[in-house]
Write an enzyme that holds these catalytic residues in place. Structure first.
Site, PDB file in Angstrom:
ATOM      1  N   TYR A  94      -2.636 -31.275  14.159  1.00  0.00           N
ATOM      2  CA  TYR A  94      -3.077 -30.023  14.800  1.00  0.00           C
ATOM      3  C   TYR A  94      -4.534 -30.162  15.217  1.00  0.00           C
ATOM      4  O   TYR A  94      -5.341 -30.714  14.462  1.00  0.00           O
ATOM      5  CB  TYR A  94      -2.941 -28.830  13.842  1.00  0.00           C
TER       6      TYR A  94
ATOM      7  N   GLU B  27      -6.406 -27.467  17.270  1.00  0.00           N
ATOM      8  CA  GLU B  27      -6.817 -26.313  18.084  1.00  0.00           C
ATOM      9  C   GLU B  27      -8.314 -26.358  18.350  1.00  0.00           C
ATOM     10  O   GLU B  27      -9.118 -26.622  17.453  1.00  0.00           O
ATOM     11  CB  GLU B  27      -6.441 -25.009  17.380  1.00  0.00           C
TER      12      GLU B  27
ATOM     13  N   ASP C 161      -1.797 -27.004  43.886  1.00  0.00           N
ATOM     14  CA  ASP C 161      -0.844 -27.422  42.862  1.00  0.00           C
ATOM     15  C   ASP C 161      -0.310 -28.778  43.325  1.00  0.00           C
ATOM     16  O   ASP C 161       0.456 -28.863  44.284  1.00  0.00           O
ATOM     17  CB  ASP C 161       0.285 -26.384  42.777  1.00  0.00           C
TER      18      ASP C 161
ATOM     19  N   THR D 177       1.371 -31.256  36.915  1.00  0.00           N
ATOM     20  CA  THR D 177       2.094 -31.792  35.763  1.00  0.00           C
ATOM     21  C   THR D 177       1.684 -33.261  35.643  1.00  0.00           C
ATOM     22  O   THR D 177       1.032 -33.809  36.533  1.00  0.00           O
ATOM     23  CB  THR D 177       3.628 -31.736  35.973  1.00  0.00           C
TER      24      THR D 177
ATOM     25  N   LYS E  41       5.441 -36.509  36.883  1.00  0.00           N
ATOM     26  CA  LYS E  41       6.189 -36.744  38.118  1.00  0.00           C
ATOM     27  C   LYS E  41       5.709 -38.066  38.740  1.00  0.00           C
ATOM     28  O   LYS E  41       5.845 -39.106  38.117  1.00  0.00           O
ATOM     29  CB  LYS E  41       6.040 -35.537  39.047  1.00  0.00           C
TER      30      LYS E  41
ATOM     31  N   ARG F  50       5.430 -35.839  29.613  1.00  0.00           N
ATOM     32  CA  ARG F  50       5.765 -34.471  30.002  1.00  0.00           C
ATOM     33  C   ARG F  50       4.590 -33.563  29.635  1.00  0.00           C
ATOM     34  O   ARG F  50       4.354 -33.295  28.456  1.00  0.00           O
ATOM     35  CB  ARG F  50       6.999 -34.072  29.192  1.00  0.00           C
TER      36      ARG F  50
END
Ligand code: DSN
Length: 405
Positions: free
Chosen positions: A27, A29, A173, A199, A202, A208
């Protein structure tokens, strides 16, 4: 199987290894140097490395590598730049845009005033004159440039001029084309835009995930955010965490750092050029066989088959092709008379087959496979025989992340 989904790819085994690494256990954060959990010294180095690689690759002032994917990245842009009900201009989904660019069923179409801009009636390419007229009339606060089913180059310089004229933020985008931009086969929007989202899985062949690039300073700070003590870069970071997300996916950030190093190599440049050559070759071969393509061809990695004059729907053809081992997705075409759940089009993309090492010659063969199925869509023997031929055809190629493990 032939994977022709324009938004999919094969990540390298190095990227997959990092995705499945022990960073999945942590983790973190917060941001490098300012975490809410202890034990993040290595994670800080890792996230900083991914950020610096991104900034260098795209020439960006600021980068955030924590968005879980493209839609959360776009959501963060809305949070950082706009207030509820502000006007947002984007390309509608049936004309090649994305859900998050102001589509009625998406938060972007319900929480904001959606001002669509469209395609030129004849060319089916973005009509920049109409875009300018609409922007002058509506004075949106944000203009999106980008999409998921647009096979042509985006004119960032033209949209930047329009955005500046009406005091609008310009956000690109680049989810589909980030790999092409890095390879130098599509213009880079970074210098024209306030913010750029993407993203990472692609054409850029990463894990991902998503990322955001931005300028440091907000040119409209005094106009739209006069009381904020944060500049644009800080507002983007705060929108991602803590406003929208919790702990970043550190394993994804690790894999992104790996993918960005791969993308910085000369061989990635060659790969990007081949993606476009392959898409053009596939387009030519399908046109030769009498198929209609939206805009009549492609400049990038994708083509949209317009099947409105054929007996079956886009969905039906996609299902038949899948039976023959050819994986595509059905897609709206401009002026589509059918429902989005059925459609009259099929979107095809070359990134994944190019990652396997296929070239123009193979695209001609792929067009022949597609044609065989579409000419006899309900003949199960044709499905079975094409499926066998596709399997044979693919054995000559490696599948990154599978063959090289
Ligand atoms: N689902 C992606 C695509 O296929 O283009 C866009 O979000």
């Amino acid at each position: 199987m032939l994977k022709l989904i324009a938004s999919e790819n094969f990540a390298s085994s190095a990227v997959l290894e990092a995705t499945g690494s022990i960073f999945a256990n942590k983790y973190a954060e917060g941001y490098p140097g300012a975490r809410y959990y202890a034990g993040n010294e290595i994670v800080d180095e890792l996230e900083t490395l991914a950020i610096e690689r991104l900034k260098a690759l795209f020439g960006s002032e600021h980068a955030n590598v924590q968005p879980y994917s493209g839609s959360p990245a776009n959501q963060a842009v809305y949070r950082a730049l706009l207030s509820a009900r502000d006007k947002v201009m984007g390309l509608p989904l049936p004309e090649g845009g994305h859900l998050t660019h102001g589509w009625p069923v998406n938060f972007s179409g319900t929480d904001y005033q959606r001002i669509p801009y469209g395609l030129h009636e004849k060319t089916k390419q973005i009509d920049y004159d109409r875009l300018r007229e609409t922007a002058r009339r509506e004075r949106p606060k944000l203009i999106w440039v980008g999409g998921t089913a647009y096979p042509r180059v985006f004119d960032y310089a033209a949209t930047a001029e329009i955005a500046s004229e009406v005091n609008s933020y310009l956000v690109a985008d680049i989810a589909h084309i980030s790999g092409l931009i890095v390879a130098g086969v599509h213009p880079n929007p970074v210098h024209h835009c306030d913010v750029v989202t993407s993203t990472s899985h692609k054409s850029i062949r990463g894990p991902r995930g998503g990322f955001i690039l931005s300028k440091n300073e907000d040119r409209y700070q005094a106009l739209y955010h006069p009381t904020s003590k944060y500049n644009l870069a800080r507002r983007i970071d705060r929108a991602v965490f803590p406003q929208l997300q919790g702990g970043p996916h550190v394993h994804t950030i690790a894999a992104l750092a790996v993918a960005l190093q791969e993308a910085a190599t000369p061989s990635f440049r060659t790969y990007g050029h081949q993606i476009v050559r392959n898409a053009k070759a596939l387009a030519e071969a399908l046109l030769d066989r009498g198929y209609d393509l939206v805009t009549g061809g492609t400049d990038n990695h994708m083509l949209i088959l317009d099947l409105r004059d054929r007996p079956l729907s886009g969905k039906a053809y996609a299902e038949r092709l899948a039976k023959a081992g050819i994986i595509t997705n059905f897609n709206m075409v401009p002026g589509d008379p059918r429902d989005p759940a059925v459609t009259s089009g099929i979107r095809l993309g070359s990134p994944a087959v190019t990652s396997m090492g296929m070239r123009e010659r193979e695209m001609v063969q792929i067009a022949a496979f597609i044609d065989l199925v579409c000419r006899q869509p309900d003949d199960e023997e044709v499905h079975a025989s094409v499926r066998r031929d596709v399997a044979d055809f693919c054995t000559a190629f490696d599948v990154p992340g599978i063959s090289d493990r």
